[in-house]
Design an enzyme around this catalytic site. Structure first.
Site, short mmCIF file in Angstrom:
data_model
loop_
_atom_site.label_atom_id
_atom_site.label_comp_id
_atom_site.label_asym_id
_atom_site.label_seq_id
_atom_site.Cartn_x
_atom_site.Cartn_y
_atom_site.Cartn_z
N GLU A 157 8.63 -30.94 14.67
CA GLU A 157 8.03 -31.24 15.97
C GLU A 157 8.90 -30.71 17.12
O GLU A 157 10.12 -30.75 17.03
CB GLU A 157 7.86 -32.76 16.11
N HIS A 212 2.11 -36.71 18.01
CA HIS A 212 3.01 -37.83 17.76
C HIS A 212 2.85 -38.91 18.85
O HIS A 212 3.79 -39.24 19.59
CB HIS A 212 4.46 -37.36 17.71
N ARG A 247 6.20 -40.09 9.14
CA ARG A 247 7.10 -39.01 9.50
C ARG A 247 6.62 -37.73 8.83
O ARG A 247 6.15 -37.75 7.69
CB ARG A 247 8.55 -39.31 9.07
#
Length: 325
Positions: A267, A285, A238
């Protein structure tokens, strides 16, 4: 087809895989939580009392305010292994179950982590850009990179994904050590007592720790400086686990050799300062983004949803929740 009419409504919170969104709409007649705050408030006043289960992913916050606005809520079903976007403490206090999708994405995320490590250390993406820009013929051979085989790798978080990464890197004869909240019984890898001590002893630090308040900025300036000017950072976990601004400064100043990142603080916004650096590999991601894995995640999400609707239980609970009568 699940019979939700007598049990309450399903609510989708935030964007999901299009096929999952379609199934929730057609099979479960799911409500969709509006994004805009004023519309959301009106929606919750009108429908909050009907909702018994929320289906979400890490792209939307399921915070205390939302949980408390759904008085009949019994479960939050999360599409994804990470659940740091869900206020699990409040969920536990309210007796709300929370599930995620472990195991099914482990292998693909581990594959991506190893790919990032190889790319960052061997500078493959940067070398690709060098060729495409016509610099090979104009400037000569590309600078030498770092070897992967036999390197010292530290894994921060030896859970399912961390162990899968270690297994893959063992095939490269890498020397594996790790730091975890607790030492893992029976692990063949060497335990190190702190993130900074681990960083000090390795060539590359792979972040595979869970997100959340307990790990926020776990990789800070101290850890990055311990990793040093010949060290590399790979983050497949993360964005919150790494102090992003400290990382940018370390990469820009040469206090860190390079990095491979799949996750970021905010993000999908990646700072220009990070995008401008040539010693970092940036992925959007996509650690679990294969057709096979996303289909398996969807299947497990629906199994959790169906079991909750029929039995009041979850297949893969993070928090079991209170029994429902």
């Amino acid at each position: 087809m699940a019979d939700t009419a007598a049990k309450g409504r399903v609510l989708q919170a935030g964007p999901l895989r299009p096929s999952l969104t379609e199934i929730l709409r057609e099979r479960y007649d799911a409500l969709v939580l509006p994004d805009e705050e004023r519309e959301r408030d009106a929606f919750l006043r009108a429908h909050g009392g009907e909702v018994i289960v929320v289906v979400t992913s890490g792209k939307a916050r399921v915070d205390a305010a939302l949980l408390k606005a759904l008085p009949e809520l019994g479960a939050v079903v999360n599409f994804g292994v990470g659940y740091d976007a869900i206020d699990v403490d409040t969920a536990a206090e309210l007796g709300i179950g929370v599930s995620n999708t472990p195991d099914v994405l482990t292998d693909c995320v581990a594959d991506a982590a190893v790919g990032l490590l190889i790319d960052a250390m061997r500078r493959l993406s940067a070398a690709d850009r060098y060729v495409r820009a016509g610099r090979w013929s104009a400037e000569g051979d590309y600078p030498l990179a770092h070897r992967v085989h036999g390197s010292r790798v530290g894994i921060l978080g030896l859970g399912r994904i961390g162990r899968a990464i270690a297994k893959r890197l063992s095939a490269f004869d890498c020397h594996i050590s790790y730091h975890n909240r607790h030492q893992v019984d029976g692990s063949p890898y060497r335990y190190v007592s702190s993130p900074a001590d681990l960083a000090r002893e390795v060539d590359v630090l792979v972040v595979a720790a869970a997100g959340g308040a307990d790990t926020r900025n776990l990789v800070d300036t101290t850890v990055l400086d311990a990793l040093g000017p010949d060290g590399f950072l790979v983050n497949i976990a993360r964005g919150s686990v790494v102090d992003q601004q400290a990382l940018i400064e370390a990469l820009r100043s040469g206090r860190l050799a390079g990095a491979g990142l799949d996750v970021y603080t905010d993000e999908p916004d990646v700072p220009e300062a990070l995008r401008a650096l040539d010693n970092v590999v940036l992925l959007p991601h996509v650690g679990s983004a294969t057709e096979y894995t996303r289909a398996a995640m969807q299947d497990l999400t629906l199994r959790n949803l169906d079991l909750f609707l029929s039995e009041g239980e979850l297949v893969t609970p993070v928090i079991a929740g209170a029994p429902r009568g």
